[in-house]
Write a protein that holds these residues in place. Structure first.
Motif, PDB file in Angstrom:
ATOM      1  N   PRO A   1       0.831  -1.211   0.000  1.00  0.00           N
ATOM      2  CA  PRO A   1       0.000   0.000   0.000  1.00  0.00           C
ATOM      3  C   PRO A   1       0.861   1.255   0.000  1.00  0.00           C
ATOM      4  O   PRO A   1       1.949   1.270   0.566  1.00  0.00           O
ATOM      5  N   THR A   2       0.365   2.326  -0.642  1.00  0.00           N
ATOM      6  CA  THR A   2       1.100   3.589  -0.706  1.00  0.00           C
ATOM      7  C   THR A   2       0.783   4.493   0.468  1.00  0.00           C
ATOM      8  O   THR A   2       1.504   5.453   0.721  1.00  0.00           O
ATOM      9  N   ASP A   3      -0.308   4.237   1.179  1.00  0.00           N
ATOM     10  CA  ASP A   3      -0.606   5.025   2.365  1.00  0.00           C
ATOM     11  C   ASP A   3      -1.463   4.210   3.322  1.00  0.00           C
ATOM     12  O   ASP A   3      -1.822   3.072   3.035  1.00  0.00           O
ATOM     13  N   GLY A   4      -1.760   4.799   4.470  1.00  0.00           N
ATOM     14  CA  GLY A   4      -2.560   4.129   5.481  1.00  0.00           C
ATOM     15  C   GLY A   4      -1.720   3.702   6.665  1.00  0.00           C
ATOM     16  O   GLY A   4      -0.493   3.753   6.628  1.00  0.00           O
ATOM     17  N   GLU A   5      -2.394   3.295   7.717  1.00  0.00           N
ATOM     18  CA  GLU A   5      -1.716   2.865   8.927  1.00  0.00           C
ATOM     19  C   GLU A   5      -2.227   1.494   9.354  1.00  0.00           C
ATOM     20  O   GLU A   5      -3.369   1.142   9.098  1.00  0.00           O
ATOM     21  N   VAL A   6      -1.370   0.744  10.021  1.00  0.00           N
ATOM     22  CA  VAL A   6      -1.736  -0.565  10.535  1.00  0.00           C
ATOM     23  C   VAL A   6      -1.576  -0.548  12.043  1.00  0.00           C
ATOM     24  O   VAL A   6      -0.541  -0.132  12.558  1.00  0.00           O
ATOM     25  N   ASP A   7      -2.625  -0.959  12.737  1.00  0.00           N
ATOM     26  CA  ASP A   7      -2.574  -1.051  14.189  1.00  0.00           C
ATOM     27  C   ASP A   7      -1.846  -2.343  14.549  1.00  0.00           C
ATOM     28  O   ASP A   7      -2.366  -3.438  14.345  1.00  0.00           O
TER      29      ASP A   7
END
Length: 201
Positions: A1-7
């Motif tokens: 993925p090019t962006d976003g966050e993972v918890d």
């Protein structure tokens, strides 16, 4: 993925696409080592019996067929207590009836734990049966891709089937999706309404 966050605190149970049967031991040995809830009444009644694992507990894992191995992997994944269950092509090597049973087992176990599940599969009947929402992936393999946001199943299927120029209907007896013949009356009727997925009753 090019962006976003993972918890990173989220607990995940994962069934990979490719399963290798190099385990030395029986199905029972494998479950004892890899399925935390193996031996519990819930595992026996909600996972093992529906997936027909009780008949193969003494079989060596190395001697399992593709379908048997797939059912074992699904069971091991569902035996774990997780917040998200990831299944990559859980219908591979399963016949039609086994696919629907697997869908029921996965859905029931995930819902009973108030968890979420992300499933990647190419079987439209399975996706139709198990999903509340879906994402459509488009692009050129190995070059670029685009994933739609999760949306309700009807809109996602309409987008997917519209890209393929295929329409589906519900079989009157089985209630399963069936492909309409290209340029048939039903095919034209649904396309005129923008309903590539079967028309709602």
């Amino acid at each position: 993925p090019t962006d976003g966050e993972v918890d990173s605190e989220v607990t995940i149970a994962y069934k990979p696409q490719y399963i290798v049967s190099n385990f030395e031991g029986s199905v029972s040995d494998f479950l004892y080592m890899n399925a935390p809830s193996f031996g519990s009444k819930i595992f026996e009644s909600e996972i093992m019996k529906p997936l027909s694992l009780d008949d193969m507990l003494d079989k060596p894992v190395k001697g399992l067929s593709g379908g048997e191995l797939q059912r074992l992997a699904i069971a091991a994944t569902l035996s774990k207590d997780a917040e998200i269950y990831l299944f990559d092509e859980p219908t591979a090597f399963l016949d039609v009836e086994q696919r629907l049973i697997a869908a029921r087992v996965i859905r029931k176990m995930v819902e009973s734990r108030n968890a979420a599940s992300l499933i990647v599969d190419h079987d439209i009947v399975f996706i139709d049966y198990i999903s509340d929402r879906a994402m459509v992936f488009n692009g050129t393999p190995g070059l670029n891709g685009h994933a739609s946001k999760p949306t309700d199943l009807r809109n996602a299927m309409n987008e997917f089937l519209g890209n393929l120029n295929i329409t589906f209907r519900r079989d009157k007896e089985t209630k399963r999706p069936r492909v309409n013949k290209l340029d048939s009356y039903k095919d034209r009727e649904q396309k005129e309404k923008g309903e590539y997925y079967y028309l709602s009753d």
